[in-house]
Write a protein that holds these residues in place. Sequence first.
Motif, short mmCIF file in Angstrom:
data_model
loop_
_atom_site.label_atom_id
_atom_site.label_comp_id
_atom_site.label_asym_id
_atom_site.label_seq_id
_atom_site.Cartn_x
_atom_site.Cartn_y
_atom_site.Cartn_z
N ARG A 1 25.77 30.95 48.06
CA ARG A 1 26.50 31.86 47.18
C ARG A 1 27.77 31.17 46.70
N GLN A 2 28.20 31.54 45.50
CA GLN A 2 29.40 30.93 44.94
C GLN A 2 30.27 31.99 44.28
N ASP A 3 31.51 32.01 44.67
CA ASP A 3 32.52 32.80 43.97
C ASP A 3 33.51 31.78 43.41
N TRP A 4 33.45 31.57 42.10
CA TRP A 4 34.23 30.51 41.47
C TRP A 4 35.65 30.95 41.11
N SER A 5 36.06 32.11 41.60
CA SER A 5 37.40 32.61 41.28
C SER A 5 38.48 31.62 41.71
N LEU A 6 39.51 31.54 40.88
CA LEU A 6 40.66 30.66 41.14
C LEU A 6 41.90 31.53 41.29
N PRO A 7 42.17 32.00 42.49
CA PRO A 7 43.33 32.88 42.68
C PRO A 7 44.62 32.19 42.26
N GLU A 8 45.41 32.90 41.50
CA GLU A 8 46.71 32.39 41.06
C GLU A 8 47.57 33.58 40.65
N VAL A 9 48.78 33.60 41.10
CA VAL A 9 49.67 34.71 40.78
C VAL A 9 50.03 34.67 39.30
N PRO A 10 49.76 35.73 38.56
CA PRO A 10 50.12 35.75 37.13
C PRO A 10 51.63 35.55 36.95
N ALA A 11 51.99 34.89 35.87
CA ALA A 11 53.40 34.57 35.62
C ALA A 11 54.26 35.83 35.59
N ALA A 12 53.69 36.94 35.15
CA ALA A 12 54.46 38.18 35.05
C ALA A 12 54.89 38.71 36.41
N GLN A 13 54.22 38.26 37.46
CA GLN A 13 54.55 38.74 38.80
C GLN A 13 55.63 37.91 39.48
N TYR A 14 56.11 36.85 38.81
CA TYR A 14 57.26 36.11 39.33
C TYR A 14 58.52 36.82 38.83
#
Length: 975
Positions: free
Chosen positions: A187-200
Amino acid sequence: MLNINMDDVWNILQSLLPQLIAIGVALLLAIIITIAVNKRTVANEGTRKLVHSQSWIVAVIAMIVAVQMMLFGPLNSVLTLASGQGTLSQQSIDNAESLAVDIQREGITLLQNDDNNLPLQTKKLNVFGWSSTNPIYGGSGSGSMNDYYPTVSLLEGMKQAGIETNSELSDLYTKYRADRPYVNYDRQDWSLPEVPAAQYSQTIIDDAKSFSNQAAIVISRPGGEGADLPTNMKGEGIDYTDNSTEYADFEDGGHFLQLSRTEQDMVDLVTKNFDNVTLIYNGANTFEFGFLANYPQIKSVLWCPPAGQTGFTALGEVLAGKTNPSGHTTDTFVKDLKTTPTWNNFGDFRYDNMSEYNTDFYGTTMRPSFVNYVEGIYVGYRFYETASDEGFINYDDVVQFPFGYGLSYTNFDQSLDNVTYENGHITADVTVTNTGDVAGRDAVELYYNPPYTNGGIEKASANLIAFDKTDELQPGESTNVTLEFNDEDMASYDYQNDKAYVLEAGDYGISLRSDSHHVIAERNINVPSTIVYDESNPRSTDKTTVTNQFDNAEGDVTYLSRANHFANYDEVAAAPTSFTLSDDLKAKFINNSNYNTDELNNDSDQMPTTGAKNDIRLADLYGADYDDARWDQLLDNLTFDDMDDLIAWGGYGSRAVKSIGKVQQYDLDGPAALNNNFTGSGSIGFPASVAVACTWNEDLATRYGESIGDMAHEIDASGWYAPAMNIHRNAFAGRNFEYFSEDGLLSGVMVRNEVAAARAKGVYAFIKHFALNDQETNRQSMLCTWATEQAIREIYLKPFEMAVKDGGAQAVMSAYNYIGTIYAGASSNLLNTVLRDEWGFRGMVLTDYFGGIGYQNANQEIRNGGDIMLATTETTNHITDHSATSLLAMRNAAHNILYTTVNCWKYENGEPKTQTPVWQWIDYGVIAAMAIALIAAETLAIRRFMMRLQAARKVEVAGTAAANEPGDSLESIEN
């Protein structure tokens, strides 16, 4: 803990079906008898209860027998592997951890360092990017790290080097997501977690600027077994979760090796607020760095390949200046991966006229598929350098970082002092001087440019021919490096005319380069006349004549040619338009549906001797030549079942054979470790193979093999399923982390040293995957790989050839794919003619995992150079043909298996002690206890029956006596 995926579980259940049916029948009969034998059918209570007890005792015995047939039949291998023993000593752990750091110290590659931004001039660093808290340590699947041993994280590595990182940022990332999405073969979950810039928040940014004026951005990309990286993130079947509901991370056509929208926004945010930024790329697959031109604030770029369990210690040292980076790229980094020659000919292509060969693989219909290696020999830098020389491309517009490229914190001067050519041998003398201010190491790279005739044998204008790595040089210190090779090493394979290696007459440019593109100095040597390496004049390393073996792999494909300045590029680099296999080639296609053993038997073959009682043991042949006459005596002792056991049950080890004193032996998986997939135990995880290759230091590869050998002794392993040396043909290949490079020579040098060092410790390495297994997509779907014989020999077989000829490889793992229309694991041309006859290999060939897919067939494989099936469950892994032809093939396979297994450390001191697997001792104990319980139950049942019988007889006697005494009522008698 047993580690079996659902496919294995289903396979095991299928193999247990007869025993499970027997258990069900026994249970059902016992229930039927219990119901049927009641007061209405059997008036005597004692008899009724005896029948009840006997039926259940017989049922239990039947179920015990069925369970024993399971345990010592289909489950034998799995349970034996799951009971493996062994732990590492603290010394081995310490040595491995130290080596892992040493590899990463030289594997980390400095790609850019404007204004001498690194090493850091401050001890504080803002580290941006979610991956800073979840970096890539290895690959998934067989490349996974072992949870038993502690792991140095990326931030811990910085801390160890005295760098304080901004905890407010790392807290932001860990709160956003704690775990990395799963990418593996099932199984593959290709998601790339990254905090959106708006949340900084502005507070976070202000605090960061107050904390330090230096910032680092970490971008990571995972990879793993069983799946290639997505070339279209919006493609069918791609599992991806966007980081924001306000926008998509990727548009249609966006791929996995470019920045996501959220990552792009983070880069914008960081570069807007910081003028001194270091980008750290943590991954094995080459990344698109074209965006760097838009960000002058990104002063430094570091490539930090997957670091293993302790390698991130080295990253901290590099940033702090405690280690001077000396890595060089193993691959060409291009600005736009969509422009590569392989972009349109990598991935999922299936035939539309092969439905009669479809197979059912665990409920999934597999259709024969294909991949066209249209680029021929022009793989990686060979294309870009040649295309540049031909004027076909503007190099600087296309290539970001060349192959073999790497910067340092110091400067080096290299001079090509002398090139001599005598008696077919070339020697190049190089002087390397550290002209900078700090100590460091440098790689010395030698290339050749052969004479090329337009329309003639295909040749690249730059070809790595030799390299070395200096020791650490102090400022002002010089060292002399001598590089040597033979002229025959520059021969090209002419598959169309001479059907042999050919060294054409003319001038050969021997150049010293800082990388594949930048020439430091060049000398010409002249080959006065053309040399054809044919039957009358073979190359010095070949055992037999080398000539065409893969004509059928060429197929109906047009291949890239240098002729007329790559005039056919647009035609061949386009995506396939035909999905129909020609009738001629289709007639040669083989899978289990049309493979007929009987048709291939030779009536003149004589049945070999089996089951003899010759007084010889396997240990007697430790160190003996493969052709030692005593082998026949030993092989005569084997029965059909002995040989079938050896051949059929080769998953993660080889079976014991009592008659010749062969013990159970264990082979462990792992391209960067030794992992027991059944117990969860294993060794320290090293940096990925691509990191080893980035060192350009063959001594580190030797130390790697030595460490594997030492650890193998302690955890009772005889064999190692590695190293893997397929080629980085395409940046999106899922297992590039466990392969070394786009270049066969660089791969081959690292592999031969690892293999030779492990062999010196008595451990046999299974070099894999043999061959052309350069993508994961459709790898088990009868993947017909089409390539020219020249490309096969010069590019894809090169590291395997070096591993055998120079490294002394004793074991090979074949590949899942087809070469042309023949499964690689059953290609006699590959496994017999090339591997054994041409290269002189002696040892065993193992399949890749034997999962019962519709083209793996033990009967076919042993007749074509395969020896042992990597099977742990019952499938098509057994020999079913008992003909003389079959037994001769079995005998040969057994010879190869035993030759490899006896020449390992377990037999160094004579015949090893036979060890009964732990599970068998437990089973014997359980059986003994159950036997006692059954005997007790049977004794009790009979005793109660006799007691009831005696009581009934007493009543009967009393009744008879009362009947003979008038006046007594029946009631008084009963009382």
